[in-house]
Design an enzyme around this catalytic site. Structure first.
Site, PDB file in Angstrom:
ATOM      1  N   GLU A  40       0.838  -1.202   0.000  1.00 43.16           N
ATOM      2  CA  GLU A  40       0.000   0.000   0.000  1.00 43.16           C
ATOM      3  C   GLU A  40       0.873   1.252   0.000  1.00 43.16           C
ATOM      4  OE1 GLU A  40      -3.682   2.026   2.528  1.00 43.16           O
ATOM      5  OE2 GLU A  40      -2.666   0.237   3.286  1.00 43.16           O
ATOM      6  N   ASP A  69       7.975   6.143  -7.186  1.00 45.93           N
ATOM      7  CA  ASP A  69       6.663   6.749  -6.996  1.00 45.93           C
ATOM      8  C   ASP A  69       6.723   8.115  -7.651  1.00 45.93           C
ATOM      9  OD1 ASP A  69       4.004   6.647  -6.168  1.00 45.93           O
ATOM     10  OD2 ASP A  69       4.417   7.907  -4.435  1.00 45.93           O
TER      11      ASP A  69
END
EC number: 3.6.1.66
Length: 206
Positions: A40, A69
């Site tokens: 997550e 990311d």
């Protein structure tokens, strides 16, 4: 040497494979792995999310990992979508503009449509793509970052790339990221800049 790319996003895998081609490594993606692990992305920055993914996948698969990311920051929206870029359509912010959404839109198309509707009457369209890239191999970790400044277009253009590329115009250009060739994009993109830095370091340590 095998290195795992910690993503199932085919667009990211394609770009990263091309950008890492100068390294003598075998590149795997999460889709190549039999066992599955969901990590997550619940941190507050791109770098924190990338570190979490790199360390979690490395420990699970017992392989060196490159994790990333990234996202789009829009000034008029106080930096949003930011870390919510991949799921911007689904977050509570801006739900009021989600009326009469065409059916059968892809996730990327939904995100782009929501962003364009939120900026409908906005003249300040300044934005930037940001990425944080992390290499982790148990002995050490390396991180790099990349930024690509630009602005949000008024409508989608082009069919290259993925994500917000059809509505992002890089600084110094009069066309969207999705109208650039992959080679052109990799020279100026946030991801291209971050990977170039990482490759130079990895050439010295691998």
């Amino acid at each position: 040497m095998k290195i795992l790319l910690a993503t199932t996003n085919e667009g990211k895998v394609r770009e990263l494979r091309q950008l890492l081609k100068d390294l003598d490594i075998e590149i795997l993606s999460l889709k190549d792995m039999d066992k599955k692990l969901e990590v997550e992305e619940d941190k507050e920055t791109f770098l924190e999310n990338a570190i979490k993914k790199a360390t979690s996948y490395a420990k699970f698969y017992k392989l060196p990992v490159i994790a990333e990311d990234s996202g789009l920051e829009v000034d008029a929206l106080n930096g949003l979508p930011g870390i919510y870029s991949a799921r911007f359509f689904d977050i509570e912010f801006g739900k009021e503009v989600l009326k009469e959404i065409p059916e059968n839109l892809s996730k990327d198309e939904k995100n782009n449509l929501k962003l364009l509707r939120l900026l409908e009457n906005q003249t300040n369209r300044k934005a930037r793509y940001k990425t944080a890239l992390v290499f982790y191999n148990f002995d050490y970790g390396i991180w790099t970052e990349g930024v690509c400044e630009g602005q949000i277009a008024y409508k989608p253009e082009g069919n290259q790339g993925f994500g917000y590329d059809p509505i992002f115009i890089p600084e110094g250009y009069n066309k969207t990221m999705a109208q650039l060739t992959p080679e052109e994009k990799n020279k100026i993109s946030h991801r291209g800049k971050a990977v170039s830095k990482l490759v130079e370091i990895l050439k010295k340590v691998l």
